[in-house]
Design a protein around this motif. Sequence first.
Motif, PDB file in Angstrom:
ATOM      1  N   GLN A 283     -13.960  28.910  -7.439  1.00 33.58           N
ATOM      2  CA  GLN A 283     -14.975  28.728  -8.465  1.00 33.58           C
ATOM      3  C   GLN A 283     -14.284  28.484  -9.799  1.00 33.58           C
ATOM      4  O   GLN A 283     -13.350  29.189 -10.162  1.00 33.58           O
ATOM      5  CB  GLN A 283     -15.872  29.966  -8.565  1.00 33.58           C
ATOM      6  CG  GLN A 283     -16.706  30.192  -7.325  1.00 33.58           C
ATOM      7  CD  GLN A 283     -17.590  28.999  -7.009  1.00 33.58           C
ATOM      8  OE1 GLN A 283     -18.394  28.587  -7.831  1.00 33.58           O
ATOM      9  NE2 GLN A 283     -17.420  28.446  -5.819  1.00 33.58           N
ATOM     10  N   VAL A 284     -14.745  27.477 -10.500  1.00 34.61           N
ATOM     11  CA  VAL A 284     -14.229  27.170 -11.826  1.00 34.61           C
ATOM     12  C   VAL A 284     -15.378  27.401 -12.801  1.00 34.61           C
ATOM     13  O   VAL A 284     -16.392  26.704 -12.748  1.00 34.61           O
ATOM     14  CB  VAL A 284     -13.711  25.714 -11.920  1.00 34.61           C
ATOM     15  CG1 VAL A 284     -13.256  25.401 -13.324  1.00 34.61           C
ATOM     16  CG2 VAL A 284     -12.576  25.493 -10.921  1.00 34.61           C
ATOM     17  N   LEU A 285     -15.218  28.389 -13.641  1.00 33.54           N
ATOM     18  CA  LEU A 285     -16.268  28.729 -14.594  1.00 33.54           C
ATOM     19  C   LEU A 285     -16.449  27.634 -15.637  1.00 33.54           C
ATOM     20  O   LEU A 285     -15.505  26.909 -15.962  1.00 33.54           O
ATOM     21  CB  LEU A 285     -15.943  30.044 -15.285  1.00 33.54           C
ATOM     22  CG  LEU A 285     -15.774  31.257 -14.366  1.00 33.54           C
ATOM     23  CD1 LEU A 285     -15.365  32.470 -15.187  1.00 33.54           C
ATOM     24  CD2 LEU A 285     -17.048  31.530 -13.595  1.00 33.54           C
ATOM     25  N   GLU A 286     -17.648  27.566 -16.173  1.00 34.91           N
ATOM     26  CA  GLU A 286     -17.936  26.587 -17.217  1.00 34.91           C
ATOM     27  C   GLU A 286     -16.978  26.800 -18.396  1.00 34.91           C
ATOM     28  O   GLU A 286     -16.767  27.936 -18.840  1.00 34.91           O
ATOM     29  CB  GLU A 286     -19.383  26.739 -17.690  1.00 34.91           C
ATOM     30  CG  GLU A 286     -19.798  25.676 -18.674  1.00 34.91           C
ATOM     31  CD  GLU A 286     -21.255  25.791 -19.078  1.00 34.91           C
ATOM     32  OE1 GLU A 286     -21.569  25.383 -20.200  1.00 34.91           O
ATOM     33  OE2 GLU A 286     -22.055  26.297 -18.273  1.00 34.91           O
ATOM     34  N   GLY A 287     -16.386  25.734 -18.851  1.00 34.28           N
ATOM     35  CA  GLY A 287     -15.447  25.800 -19.964  1.00 34.28           C
ATOM     36  C   GLY A 287     -14.028  26.158 -19.556  1.00 34.28           C
ATOM     37  O   GLY A 287     -13.148  26.261 -20.406  1.00 34.28           O
ATOM     38  N   CYS A 288     -13.794  26.343 -18.245  1.00 35.13           N
ATOM     39  CA  CYS A 288     -12.481  26.786 -17.767  1.00 35.13           C
ATOM     40  C   CYS A 288     -11.798  25.771 -16.854  1.00 35.13           C
ATOM     41  O   CYS A 288     -10.828  26.100 -16.183  1.00 35.13           O
ATOM     42  CB  CYS A 288     -12.620  28.114 -17.028  1.00 35.13           C
ATOM     43  SG  CYS A 288     -13.208  29.440 -18.086  1.00 35.13           S
ATOM     44  N   HIS A 289     -12.295  24.557 -16.804  1.00 32.17           N
ATOM     45  CA  HIS A 289     -11.678  23.524 -15.976  1.00 32.17           C
ATOM     46  C   HIS A 289     -10.385  23.050 -16.638  1.00 32.17           C
ATOM     47  O   HIS A 289     -10.233  23.105 -17.862  1.00 32.17           O
ATOM     48  CB  HIS A 289     -12.650  22.346 -15.801  1.00 32.17           C
ATOM     49  CG  HIS A 289     -12.213  21.352 -14.783  1.00 32.17           C
ATOM     50  ND1 HIS A 289     -11.266  20.406 -15.043  1.00 32.17           N
ATOM     51  CD2 HIS A 289     -12.595  21.175 -13.500  1.00 32.17           C
ATOM     52  CE1 HIS A 289     -11.078  19.674 -13.960  1.00 32.17           C
ATOM     53  NE2 HIS A 289     -11.873  20.131 -13.006  1.00 32.17           N
ATOM     54  N   TRP A 290      -9.455  22.607 -15.841  1.00 34.04           N
ATOM     55  CA  TRP A 290      -8.157  22.120 -16.340  1.00 34.04           C
ATOM     56  C   TRP A 290      -8.345  21.124 -17.484  1.00 34.04           C
ATOM     57  O   TRP A 290      -7.665  21.203 -18.508  1.00 34.04           O
ATOM     58  CB  TRP A 290      -7.371  21.483 -15.189  1.00 34.04           C
ATOM     59  CG  TRP A 290      -6.118  20.809 -15.627  1.00 34.04           C
ATOM     60  CD1 TRP A 290      -5.934  19.475 -15.829  1.00 34.04           C
ATOM     61  CD2 TRP A 290      -4.857  21.422 -15.934  1.00 34.04           C
ATOM     62  NE1 TRP A 290      -4.648  19.223 -16.227  1.00 34.04           N
ATOM     63  CE2 TRP A 290      -3.972  20.406 -16.295  1.00 34.04           C
ATOM     64  CE3 TRP A 290      -4.421  22.740 -15.921  1.00 34.04           C
ATOM     65  CZ2 TRP A 290      -2.652  20.659 -16.652  1.00 34.04           C
ATOM     66  CZ3 TRP A 290      -3.096  22.991 -16.276  1.00 34.04           C
ATOM     67  CH2 TRP A 290      -2.236  21.957 -16.638  1.00 34.04           C
ATOM     68  N   GLN A 291      -9.252  20.166 -17.316  1.00 30.39           N
ATOM     69  CA  GLN A 291      -9.447  19.138 -18.342  1.00 30.39           C
ATOM     70  C   GLN A 291      -9.949  19.736 -19.654  1.00 30.39           C
ATOM     71  O   GLN A 291      -9.572  19.283 -20.728  1.00 30.39           O
ATOM     72  CB  GLN A 291     -10.420  18.059 -17.841  1.00 30.39           C
ATOM     73  CG  GLN A 291      -9.888  17.258 -16.681  1.00 30.39           C
ATOM     74  CD  GLN A 291      -8.599  16.516 -16.989  1.00 30.39           C
ATOM     75  OE1 GLN A 291      -8.317  16.153 -18.124  1.00 30.39           O
ATOM     76  NE2 GLN A 291      -7.788  16.317 -15.972  1.00 30.39           N
ATOM     77  N   GLU A 292     -10.785  20.749 -19.566  1.00 24.67           N
ATOM     78  CA  GLU A 292     -11.305  21.386 -20.776  1.00 24.67           C
ATOM     79  C   GLU A 292     -10.216  22.196 -21.481  1.00 24.67           C
ATOM     80  O   GLU A 292     -10.101  22.167 -22.709  1.00 24.67           O
ATOM     81  CB  GLU A 292     -12.492  22.279 -20.437  1.00 24.67           C
ATOM     82  CG  GLU A 292     -13.672  21.476 -19.911  1.00 24.67           C
ATOM     83  CD  GLU A 292     -14.712  22.334 -19.241  1.00 24.67           C
ATOM     84  OE1 GLU A 292     -15.901  22.154 -19.567  1.00 24.67           O
ATOM     85  OE2 GLU A 292     -14.348  23.164 -18.394  1.00 24.67           O
ATOM     86  N   ILE A 293      -9.426  22.919 -20.712  1.00 22.64           N
ATOM     87  CA  ILE A 293      -8.348  23.718 -21.290  1.00 22.64           C
ATOM     88  C   ILE A 293      -7.278  22.807 -21.867  1.00 22.64           C
ATOM     89  O   ILE A 293      -6.734  23.056 -22.938  1.00 22.64           O
ATOM     90  CB  ILE A 293      -7.737  24.669 -20.233  1.00 22.64           C
ATOM     91  CG1 ILE A 293      -8.799  25.634 -19.687  1.00 22.64           C
ATOM     92  CG2 ILE A 293      -6.540  25.421 -20.797  1.00 22.64           C
ATOM     93  CD1 ILE A 293      -9.442  26.525 -20.710  1.00 22.64           C
ATOM     94  N   ARG A 294      -6.987  21.739 -21.151  1.00 22.43           N
ATOM     95  CA  ARG A 294      -5.959  20.796 -21.601  1.00 22.43           C
ATOM     96  C   ARG A 294      -6.320  20.168 -22.950  1.00 22.43           C
ATOM     97  O   ARG A 294      -5.447  19.871 -23.764  1.00 22.43           O
ATOM     98  CB  ARG A 294      -5.813  19.707 -20.539  1.00 22.43           C
ATOM     99  CG  ARG A 294      -4.678  18.809 -20.766  1.00 22.43           C
ATOM    100  CD  ARG A 294      -4.496  17.893 -19.577  1.00 22.43           C
ATOM    101  NE  ARG A 294      -3.691  16.787 -20.001  1.00 22.43           N
ATOM    102  CZ  ARG A 294      -3.999  15.528 -19.815  1.00 22.43           C
ATOM    103  NH1 ARG A 294      -5.085  15.205 -19.166  1.00 22.43           N
ATOM    104  NH2 ARG A 294      -3.213  14.584 -20.259  1.00 22.43           N
ATOM    105  N   ALA A 295      -7.606  19.982 -23.188  1.00 22.29           N
ATOM    106  CA  ALA A 295      -8.063  19.379 -24.443  1.00 22.29           C
ATOM    107  C   ALA A 295      -8.018  20.359 -25.611  1.00 22.29           C
ATOM    108  O   ALA A 295      -8.098  19.958 -26.765  1.00 22.29           O
ATOM    109  CB  ALA A 295      -9.480  18.838 -24.272  1.00 22.29           C
ATOM    110  N   LYS A 296      -7.886  21.635 -25.311  1.00 21.95           N
ATOM    111  CA  LYS A 296      -7.887  22.672 -26.341  1.00 21.95           C
ATOM    112  C   LYS A 296      -6.463  22.924 -26.824  1.00 21.95           C
ATOM    113  O   LYS A 296      -5.534  22.957 -26.032  1.00 21.95           O
ATOM    114  CB  LYS A 296      -8.478  23.957 -25.757  1.00 21.95           C
ATOM    115  CG  LYS A 296      -8.835  24.980 -26.760  1.00 21.95           C
ATOM    116  CD  LYS A 296      -9.603  26.110 -26.103  1.00 21.95           C
ATOM    117  CE  LYS A 296      -9.984  27.122 -27.154  1.00 21.95           C
ATOM    118  NZ  LYS A 296     -10.752  28.211 -26.649  1.00 21.95           N
ATOM    119  N   SER A 297      -6.298  23.117 -28.121  1.00 25.24           N
ATOM    120  CA  SER A 297      -4.949  23.306 -28.642  1.00 25.24           C
ATOM    121  C   SER A 297      -4.737  24.639 -29.356  1.00 25.24           C
ATOM    122  O   SER A 297      -3.630  24.967 -29.735  1.00 25.24           O
ATOM    123  CB  SER A 297      -4.593  22.163 -29.601  1.00 25.24           C
ATOM    124  OG  SER A 297      -5.473  22.168 -30.707  1.00 25.24           O
ATOM    125  N   ALA A 298      -5.808  25.416 -29.534  1.00 23.79           N
ATOM    126  CA  ALA A 298      -5.670  26.695 -30.224  1.00 23.79           C
ATOM    127  C   ALA A 298      -6.555  27.737 -29.553  1.00 23.79           C
ATOM    128  O   ALA A 298      -7.573  27.410 -28.948  1.00 23.79           O
ATOM    129  CB  ALA A 298      -6.070  26.552 -31.694  1.00 23.79           C
TER     130      ALA A 298
END
Length: 96
Positions: free
Chosen positions: A70-85
């Motif tokens: 299960q991948v929680l909303e907001g916790c997918h690789w693509q979403e985390i990868r886009a985050k920098s802080a």
Amino acid sequence: MDIGTLSVHLWEAANILRGPVNAADFKTYIFPLLFFKRIADVYDEEFATALKESEGDAEFAQFPENHRFQVLEGCHWQEIRAKSANIGHDPRSGHR
């Protein structure tokens, strides 16, 4: 460029990216990232399969029964990868 030269360049690039982390300890950082990335890839593959089987029903494709992980909303690789802080910070709880 021959394979030996490429190998040297890649090794130096890895050293630059690793920074002050001891090479032997680097696995502490890389293996969890590889595992996390693989979980997201498997989820995407299973989502695509379920989407195809359901003729495009995205709600059905998200059912937990269609996934090994299960991948929680907001916790997918693509979403985390886009985050920098503040990676790993949950603004709802104030905790990391």
